[in-house]
Design a protein around this motif. Sequence first.
Motif, mmCIF file in Angstrom:
data_model
loop_
_atom_site.group_PDB
_atom_site.id
_atom_site.type_symbol
_atom_site.label_atom_id
_atom_site.label_comp_id
_atom_site.label_asym_id
_atom_site.label_seq_id
_atom_site.Cartn_x
_atom_site.Cartn_y
_atom_site.Cartn_z
ATOM 1 N N HIS A 124 0.809 -1.222 0.000
ATOM 2 C CA HIS A 124 0.000 0.000 0.000
ATOM 3 C C HIS A 124 0.839 1.267 0.000
ATOM 4 C CE1 HIS A 124 -3.531 -2.465 0.381
ATOM 5 N NE2 HIS A 124 -3.019 -3.076 1.431
ATOM 6 N N ARG A 125 2.136 1.131 -0.172
ATOM 7 C CA ARG A 125 2.996 2.303 -0.315
ATOM 8 C C ARG A 125 3.020 2.776 -1.771
ATOM 9 N NH1 ARG A 125 8.491 1.768 3.335
ATOM 10 N NH2 ARG A 125 7.542 0.871 5.227
ATOM 11 N N GLU A 126 3.585 3.960 -1.960
ATOM 12 C CA GLU A 126 3.786 4.454 -3.313
ATOM 13 C C GLU A 126 4.784 3.560 -4.040
ATOM 14 O OE1 GLU A 126 4.223 8.863 -4.730
ATOM 15 O OE2 GLU A 126 6.242 8.105 -4.319
ATOM 16 N N HIS A 127 4.538 3.342 -5.337
ATOM 17 C CA HIS A 127 5.437 2.556 -6.185
ATOM 18 C C HIS A 127 5.864 3.434 -7.358
ATOM 19 C CE1 HIS A 127 3.826 -0.680 -3.783
ATOM 20 N NE2 HIS A 127 4.574 -1.574 -4.391
ATOM 21 N N ARG A 128 7.160 3.418 -7.656
ATOM 22 C CA ARG A 128 7.725 4.241 -8.728
ATOM 23 C C ARG A 128 8.437 3.363 -9.751
ATOM 24 N NH1 ARG A 128 9.099 9.770 -7.846
ATOM 25 N NH2 ARG A 128 7.817 10.653 -6.180
ATOM 26 N N VAL A 129 8.255 3.706 -11.030
ATOM 27 C CA VAL A 129 8.856 2.924 -12.115
ATOM 28 C C VAL A 129 9.635 3.848 -13.046
ATOM 29 C CG1 VAL A 129 8.449 1.378 -14.064
ATOM 30 C CG2 VAL A 129 6.962 1.259 -12.043
ATOM 31 N N THR A 130 10.894 3.514 -13.267
ATOM 32 C CA THR A 130 11.715 4.187 -14.276
ATOM 33 C C THR A 130 12.009 3.202 -15.393
ATOM 34 O OG1 THR A 130 12.745 5.574 -12.586
ATOM 35 C CG2 THR A 130 13.860 5.416 -14.706
ATOM 36 N N VAL A 131 11.795 3.632 -16.620
ATOM 37 C CA VAL A 131 12.012 2.763 -17.780
ATOM 38 C C VAL A 131 13.214 3.268 -18.564
ATOM 39 C CG1 VAL A 131 11.033 1.893 -19.943
ATOM 40 C CG2 VAL A 131 9.562 2.175 -17.927
ATOM 41 N N GLU A 132 14.153 2.383 -18.802
ATOM 42 C CA GLU A 132 15.298 2.689 -19.661
ATOM 43 C C GLU A 132 15.012 2.114 -21.037
ATOM 44 O OE1 GLU A 132 18.762 1.128 -17.747
ATOM 45 O OE2 GLU A 132 18.872 2.777 -16.315
ATOM 46 N N ALA A 133 14.563 2.972 -21.932
ATOM 47 C CA ALA A 133 14.138 2.530 -23.258
ATOM 48 C C ALA A 133 15.285 2.608 -24.254
ATOM 49 C CB ALA A 133 12.967 3.386 -23.732
ATOM 50 N N PRO A 134 15.267 1.766 -25.280
ATOM 51 C CA PRO A 134 16.252 1.882 -26.352
ATOM 52 C C PRO A 134 16.167 3.257 -27.023
ATOM 53 C CG PRO A 134 15.125 -0.233 -26.479
ATOM 54 C CD PRO A 134 14.398 0.587 -25.455
ATOM 55 N N GLU A 135 17.234 3.663 -27.654
ATOM 56 C CA GLU A 135 17.277 4.973 -28.291
ATOM 57 C C GLU A 135 16.166 5.097 -29.336
ATOM 58 O OE1 GLU A 135 20.426 7.831 -30.756
ATOM 59 O OE2 GLU A 135 21.052 5.857 -29.983
ATOM 60 N N GLY A 136 15.467 6.223 -29.293
ATOM 61 C CA GLY A 136 14.386 6.484 -30.235
ATOM 62 C C GLY A 136 13.033 5.976 -29.783
ATOM 63 N N TRP A 137 12.992 5.256 -28.666
ATOM 64 C CA TRP A 137 11.727 4.738 -28.146
ATOM 65 C C TRP A 137 11.196 5.658 -27.055
ATOM 66 C CZ3 TRP A 137 11.600 -1.315 -27.489
ATOM 67 C CH2 TRP A 137 11.874 -1.915 -28.716
ATOM 68 N N ARG A 138 9.881 5.724 -26.956
ATOM 69 C CA ARG A 138 9.204 6.480 -25.900
ATOM 70 C C ARG A 138 8.393 5.534 -25.026
ATOM 71 N NH1 ARG A 138 5.686 11.016 -28.724
ATOM 72 N NH2 ARG A 138 5.252 11.461 -26.530
#
Length: 589
Positions: A124-138
């Motif tokens: 029930h805590r806050e959850h954070r996600v960082t995505v490392e995408a390949p170059e040119g991807w969003r």
Amino acid sequence: MKEAVHYRVSMSRPHSHLFEVEARFPPGQDVLDAVLPVWTPGSYLVREYARHLQDVTATGPAGEALPVQRVDKRTFRVKAGGQAVTVRYRVYANELTVRTSHLDGSHGYFNGATLFLYTEATRHREHRVTVEAPEGWRTFCALERQGEAFTAPDYDELVDSPFEIGPHTPLSFTAAGVPHEVVIWGDTVPDAERLTTDLQRICEAQARLFNGLPMQRYLFLVYLTDKGRGGLEHKNSTALLFPRAGLQSLRGWEDFLTLATHEYFHLWNIKRIKPRAFVPFDYSQENYTTLLWAFEGMTSYYDNLFVRRAGLMSAQRYLTRLGETFTLLHGTPGRHTQTLAEASLLSWIKHYRPDENSHNSAISYYLKGEVVCVLLDLEIRRATDNLKGLDDVLRLLWKRYGDGSGMPEEGMEAAVQEVTGKDFTSFFDAAVRSTGELDYSVLSHVGLQVEYRVRESANDKGGTPPPRKNGEVKPRGWLGLTTKGNATLATVLEDSPAMEAGLSPEDELVALDGYKVDAANLLNRCEDKRPGETVRLTVFRRDKLMDIPVVLGQKPADAVYLSRVDKLTDAQKAAFQSWLGATWDETLG
């Protein structure tokens, strides 16, 4: 504020289909049990997502290695000693469905339930996600973004927010004051402007029912493939899988709109108004309710209805599609075996795990639920002189349970009684808790009646009157089976001539009366014969060649269509217009 759970998702080698995940759990647990869901909300089947996890390791706050013990199929135990723990692992993702995850050189898509380990202590805590995408991807996700991280107030919202990563250029529109994005993978749509305009009209039609939208932004994720059709609803987004060729035709476009409408309607019906049995979700096992017919069947009723209300489907076409739905129901012998309440309860082992006998032993809560909700809407309208309808029941449920507290098992029935002021027990007993045939007489309230005819071919979906023919139409021979592939029996219907003769699913067709036959012409050749004639069907059963005589039955009249009652009254005309927003002059001739 308590420290959040942090995830980092990368994909250094997309063609390997492996997502690389790093999950950092804050300090506080002496023994940390990191677990993965076995199912995802909206898809009621235990899918064992942990089978795709590999290379699991753990480290402490100083980077020191910590041993990881796999306790059971979904649990990874780390002796944390009250310190922060980082768990690293990879997830194989090569299943392109709306319920799973997929990664290749063109994009990455994942449902959180397939990727994110969690702990009950920090759920029930806050959850954070960082995505490392390949170059040119969003990266696209409906979660709020703070800097580089997508944030969710808890784990439930995290796994209810799928991610799409790729070199996409989104489409956008605003509906009821809320921004919407459409991200498409697989191909470009033939008419992007038409797509956003049609979706906008549908979204605004639904917003009018509930006097606004329940979110700040919305994301459509659309996956165009060679085959397959399906959708999965989420709190502020949806994922839609659809055959790209379907968008080239009027009927296919209409079908895509009904799919999108269905998932969008879930914004209210099951994402916020939900069964109390789902509060909170238990991700470790099945969550049982008898109400899926009300959440999925009612949504199926409204998907066509809102395409109609948005002005994107004629009243005549709506009635044709309704007749096709009735036809599907009447072509399913399992309606005599399984109640609608039981179909909801047993979705975990029946609906999502069909086999060759499912047609005889089960009923879809989507299918029968839709038909029941049509009848329920009309029964409410008849009981209240058209002053109330199923819309009013939904608004009451939204007011009472829209906070996510959960609707009790008797909640739907109680809401209908409250709206109408009348006892609907007999209706629910017959329609939801019985295997008897449904009573269609309430259709006369809007000037309609159900009629039956024989199907013209295996591709005949019903919904339309029989074609005009000169001369007498002779009865047709009938086996009572379905086929798959080129030469294999798929289903043998209960109480059919094929079942009485001893034919079996998986029998491989060889000949009919000594002449070569395949799935394409078997049924046609039998229909050319008269009921009561005996045919000799030659099949391979496993590796044994068998001759099986079958006495043909008469092909049943199980294609359903709706027609106008005789001597239509002004009251019926008014009720019809109140229901479908069309006059009789533009409908059914």
